[in-house]
Motif scaffolding. Sequence first.
Motif, mmCIF file in Angstrom:
data_model
loop_
_atom_site.group_PDB
_atom_site.id
_atom_site.type_symbol
_atom_site.label_atom_id
_atom_site.label_comp_id
_atom_site.label_asym_id
_atom_site.label_seq_id
_atom_site.Cartn_x
_atom_site.Cartn_y
_atom_site.Cartn_z
ATOM 1 N N ALA A 1 0.829 -1.218 0.000
ATOM 2 C CA ALA A 1 0.000 0.000 0.000
ATOM 3 C C ALA A 1 0.856 1.259 0.000
ATOM 4 C CB ALA A 1 -0.929 -0.002 1.209
ATOM 5 N N SER A 2 2.132 1.129 0.393
ATOM 6 C CA SER A 2 3.000 2.302 0.480
ATOM 7 C C SER A 2 3.714 2.630 -0.829
ATOM 8 C CB SER A 2 4.044 2.107 1.590
ATOM 9 O OG SER A 2 5.066 1.211 1.178
ATOM 10 N N VAL A 3 3.561 1.767 -1.839
ATOM 11 C CA VAL A 3 4.215 2.010 -3.127
ATOM 12 C C VAL A 3 3.149 2.185 -4.203
ATOM 13 C CG1 VAL A 3 6.300 0.746 -2.451
ATOM 14 C CG2 VAL A 3 4.504 -0.453 -3.715
ATOM 15 N N ASP A 4 3.557 2.725 -5.352
ATOM 16 C CA ASP A 4 2.557 2.959 -6.395
ATOM 17 C C ASP A 4 2.023 1.629 -6.936
ATOM 18 O OD1 ASP A 4 3.687 2.194 -9.083
ATOM 19 O OD2 ASP A 4 5.226 3.640 -8.530
ATOM 20 N N PRO A 5 0.834 1.655 -7.539
ATOM 21 C CA PRO A 5 0.160 0.403 -7.945
ATOM 22 C C PRO A 5 0.966 -0.474 -8.906
ATOM 23 C CG PRO A 5 -1.378 2.238 -8.020
ATOM 24 C CD PRO A 5 -0.016 2.821 -7.753
ATOM 25 N N THR A 6 1.719 0.115 -9.813
ATOM 26 C CA THR A 6 2.514 -0.690 -10.757
ATOM 27 C C THR A 6 3.580 -1.474 -10.002
ATOM 28 O OG1 THR A 6 2.120 0.901 -12.520
ATOM 29 C CG2 THR A 6 3.975 -0.612 -12.826
ATOM 30 N N LYS A 7 4.290 -0.800 -9.108
ATOM 31 C CA LYS A 7 5.321 -1.477 -8.312
ATOM 32 C C LYS A 7 4.679 -2.543 -7.427
ATOM 33 C CE LYS A 7 8.287 2.588 -8.148
ATOM 34 N NZ LYS A 7 8.724 3.707 -7.314
ATOM 35 N N ALA A 8 3.561 -2.203 -6.799
ATOM 36 C CA ALA A 8 2.885 -3.149 -5.910
ATOM 37 C C ALA A 8 2.466 -4.403 -6.670
ATOM 38 C CB ALA A 8 1.675 -2.483 -5.258
ATOM 39 N N ALA B 1 11.018 -1.920 -3.372
ATOM 40 C CA ALA B 1 10.779 -0.854 -4.348
ATOM 41 C C ALA B 1 11.662 0.356 -4.056
ATOM 42 C CB ALA B 1 9.315 -0.436 -4.303
ATOM 43 N N TYR B 2 12.172 0.926 -5.113
ATOM 44 C CA TYR B 2 12.886 2.196 -5.072
ATOM 45 C C TYR B 2 12.178 3.139 -6.032
ATOM 46 C CZ TYR B 2 16.471 -0.091 -2.360
ATOM 47 O OH TYR B 2 17.143 -0.754 -1.368
ATOM 48 N N LYS B 3 12.686 4.330 -6.159
ATOM 49 C CA LYS B 3 11.999 5.339 -6.969
ATOM 50 C C LYS B 3 11.816 4.904 -8.425
ATOM 51 C CE LYS B 3 11.947 10.267 -7.904
ATOM 52 N NZ LYS B 3 12.538 11.559 -7.592
ATOM 53 N N HIS B 4 12.881 4.382 -9.037
ATOM 54 C CA HIS B 4 12.829 4.081 -10.472
ATOM 55 C C HIS B 4 12.968 2.598 -10.819
ATOM 56 C CE1 HIS B 4 12.844 8.325 -11.367
ATOM 57 N NE2 HIS B 4 13.906 8.483 -10.589
ATOM 58 N N HIS B 5 13.067 1.745 -9.826
ATOM 59 C CA HIS B 5 13.237 0.313 -10.088
ATOM 60 C C HIS B 5 12.829 -0.481 -8.856
ATOM 61 C CE1 HIS B 5 16.991 1.400 -8.019
ATOM 62 N NE2 HIS B 5 16.962 0.173 -7.555
ATOM 63 N N HIS C 1 18.560 -5.124 -10.212
ATOM 64 C CA HIS C 1 17.406 -4.262 -10.432
ATOM 65 C C HIS C 1 16.476 -4.896 -11.451
ATOM 66 C CE1 HIS C 1 19.786 -0.355 -9.338
ATOM 67 N NE2 HIS C 1 19.724 -1.211 -8.350
ATOM 68 N N ILE C 2 15.178 -4.763 -11.201
ATOM 69 C CA ILE C 2 14.180 -5.179 -12.174
ATOM 70 C C ILE C 2 13.266 -3.989 -12.442
ATOM 71 C CG2 ILE C 2 14.253 -7.649 -11.703
ATOM 72 C CD1 ILE C 2 11.913 -7.366 -9.826
ATOM 73 N N PRO C 3 12.710 -3.920 -13.645
ATOM 74 C CA PRO C 3 11.799 -2.806 -13.959
ATOM 75 C C PRO C 3 10.556 -2.853 -13.073
ATOM 76 C CG PRO C 3 12.413 -4.019 -15.961
ATOM 77 C CD PRO C 3 12.908 -4.816 -14.791
ATOM 78 N N VAL C 4 9.992 -1.700 -12.811
ATOM 79 C CA VAL C 4 8.796 -1.633 -11.954
ATOM 80 C C VAL C 4 7.614 -2.363 -12.587
ATOM 81 C CG1 VAL C 4 9.515 0.487 -10.799
ATOM 82 C CG2 VAL C 4 8.078 0.634 -12.835
#
Length: 129
Positions: free
Chosen positions: A25-32, A72-76, A105-108
């Motif tokens: 819930a703390s990260v954007d939906p794509t990352k989640a 999750a990080y900002k861009h990956h 690293h993996i893409p979001v």
Amino acid sequence: MQHKTTQKPRSRKRPKVNSLEDYLASVDPTKARTLRSVIDLILTQFPELESKISWNVPTIHRNGKYVAGICAYKHHLTFSPWSSRVIEDFKVRLAKFVFFKNCFHIPVDWEIDRELVKDLVRARLAELD
């Protein structure tokens, strides 16, 4: 004379989470969605494993030993098999990713390489045996 400020520097720390659901819930939906898919894949394929929050990020364990972590990080997103040996053994298959000694690293919005994830987990489990 130096001028003092009472303003504290902004913290980059993520608020403490107590569950996988809180973390997602703390990260954007794509990352989640991607995080959930990777974790669900691992837990479905390896039912003896469990997920929990350690160091404020989702981790996968077997009998208290770390098998994998994903966060999750900002861009990956970052996936870690908690082993520099596993990363070294998989460096050819990880060549398309930015990878380090213990993680990559993996893409979001990663279209999950299911075989790669399962093979990484198998390799880590073998190392723990």
